[in-house]
Motif scaffolding. Sequence first.
Motif, PDB file in Angstrom:
ATOM      1  N   ALA A 117      -0.999   6.681   8.673  1.00  0.00           N
ATOM      2  CA  ALA A 117      -2.282   5.974   8.618  1.00  0.00           C
ATOM      3  C   ALA A 117      -2.190   4.771   7.681  1.00  0.00           C
ATOM      4  N   ILE A 118      -1.524   4.951   6.561  1.00  0.00           N
ATOM      5  CA  ILE A 118      -1.381   3.837   5.614  1.00  0.00           C
ATOM      6  C   ILE A 118      -0.484   2.753   6.217  1.00  0.00           C
ATOM      7  N   SER A 119       0.545   3.183   6.953  1.00  0.00           N
ATOM      8  CA  SER A 119       1.463   2.224   7.571  1.00  0.00           C
ATOM      9  C   SER A 119       0.746   1.325   8.573  1.00  0.00           C
ATOM     10  N   LEU A 120      -0.319   1.855   9.187  1.00  0.00           N
ATOM     11  CA  LEU A 120      -0.989   1.112  10.265  1.00  0.00           C
ATOM     12  C   LEU A 120      -2.269   0.435   9.793  1.00  0.00           C
ATOM     13  N   VAL A 121      -2.363   0.200   8.506  1.00  0.00           N
ATOM     14  CA  VAL A 121      -3.617  -0.314   7.949  1.00  0.00           C
ATOM     15  C   VAL A 121      -3.949  -1.721   8.465  1.00  0.00           C
ATOM     16  N   HIS A 122      -2.937  -2.424   8.997  1.00  0.00           N
ATOM     17  CA  HIS A 122      -3.239  -3.744   9.597  1.00  0.00           C
ATOM     18  C   HIS A 122      -4.193  -3.605  10.775  1.00  0.00           C
ATOM     19  N   LEU A 123      -4.097  -2.461  11.488  1.00  0.00           N
ATOM     20  CA  LEU A 123      -5.043  -2.227  12.586  1.00  0.00           C
ATOM     21  C   LEU A 123      -6.461  -2.048  12.054  1.00  0.00           C
TER      22      LEU A 123
ATOM     23  N   TRP B  23      -7.482   3.913   1.469  1.00  0.00           N
ATOM     24  CA  TRP B  23      -6.619   2.817   1.926  1.00  0.00           C
ATOM     25  C   TRP B  23      -7.291   1.929   2.983  1.00  0.00           C
ATOM     26  N   ASN B  24      -8.231   2.477   3.778  1.00  0.00           N
ATOM     27  CA  ASN B  24      -8.818   1.583   4.775  1.00  0.00           C
ATOM     28  C   ASN B  24     -10.086   0.886   4.288  1.00  0.00           C
ATOM     29  N   THR B  25     -10.416   1.091   3.031  1.00  0.00           N
ATOM     30  CA  THR B  25     -11.544   0.350   2.478  1.00  0.00           C
ATOM     31  C   THR B  25     -11.111  -0.574   1.326  1.00  0.00           C
TER      32      THR B  25
ATOM     33  N   LEU C 177       0.827  -1.211   0.000  1.00  0.00           N
ATOM     34  CA  LEU C 177       0.000   0.000   0.000  1.00  0.00           C
ATOM     35  C   LEU C 177       0.860   1.259   0.000  1.00  0.00           C
ATOM     36  N   LEU C 178       1.947   1.231   0.777  1.00  0.00           N
ATOM     37  CA  LEU C 178       2.822   2.404   0.832  1.00  0.00           C
ATOM     38  C   LEU C 178       3.404   2.696  -0.549  1.00  0.00           C
ATOM     39  N   LYS C 179       3.815   1.631  -1.238  1.00  0.00           N
ATOM     40  CA  LYS C 179       4.390   1.827  -2.578  1.00  0.00           C
ATOM     41  C   LYS C 179       3.325   2.311  -3.549  1.00  0.00           C
TER      42      LYS C 179
END
Length: 281
Positions: free
Chosen positions: A254-260, A277-279, A18-20
């Motif tokens: 926020a993108i880095s923590l998308v596993h949460l 990114w969170n959907t 996602l970050l890339k």
Amino acid sequence: MDQIFDRALEQNPQSAELLKAFRPVITLQRKLAESLTLPALDYSAIDPERLRAGVPVNRQIDLFSGEEDLKEVALALADAVVEGLPSLAGDMHHLSEWIAAGKIRPADFLKTAANAEDGAALKHPDASPSNASFLMSLVARVVLETRAKEVAKVLEGYAWEKGYCPVCGSFPSIALIEEQGGKRFLHCSACGRDWRYTRVICPCCEKEAQSGMEYYYVENKTQESAFICDQCKKYLVTLYRAGRLLARDMDVSAISLVHLDMILQDKGYEPMAVCVWNTLR
Ligand SMILES: [Zn+2]
Ligand SMILES: [Zn+2]
């Protein structure tokens, strides 16, 4: 931005994909928001009393005038989308053709969308509506970030006690708690604004906690958590910051923590702010 992304990739290998994917877009958005010249708005129309009552700036004045020249911004962002998300190349190409030819005028669209009750859909016969909205939301962020910086001077010294953004009215996508002093700051991904908000109230439904708020932690990761509210069933990813030494971009965080996001959504909670990114699932 390069350093911020490199560090995020190093610290959050699980979010590398996602970050890339978002790196070219976010890097360009920040650059554009630094250099974009927009027609002047009359911020003197902002009423401090209405702010105090919780009416955000975008409901007091039009942040999208329709006069902005956003053609080049939209075309550049479409290219950046293709760089990070090559699977969208076809749709971005179709949309770019119409934008370049003036058949889609992003400024008109954003003005209409801002004034429509449920937003507006951008129609193109060969592009999916969700990809068209995605591109327009990226353009909107650049405009709103520029406006948020201008508005910041006006908002200085005025009280804002709401859990939604004082500039654009959106709910926060991520929060940051400072280790020293323990202040909580909420971050708006729609315009980039950060504002302080009490730690004992849910930003979304304003439920007050009797004895501290409930937070969800991942094992061995004490700096990353998510605030969860059992009244409105919303969560807010929350980061603890030990120092101010390292530059940070809250959207990259926020993108880095998308596993949460994934864990909390699996538990039946919804994000306070829906972001691309969170959907993405
Ligand atoms: Zn905002
Ligand atoms: Zn709540």
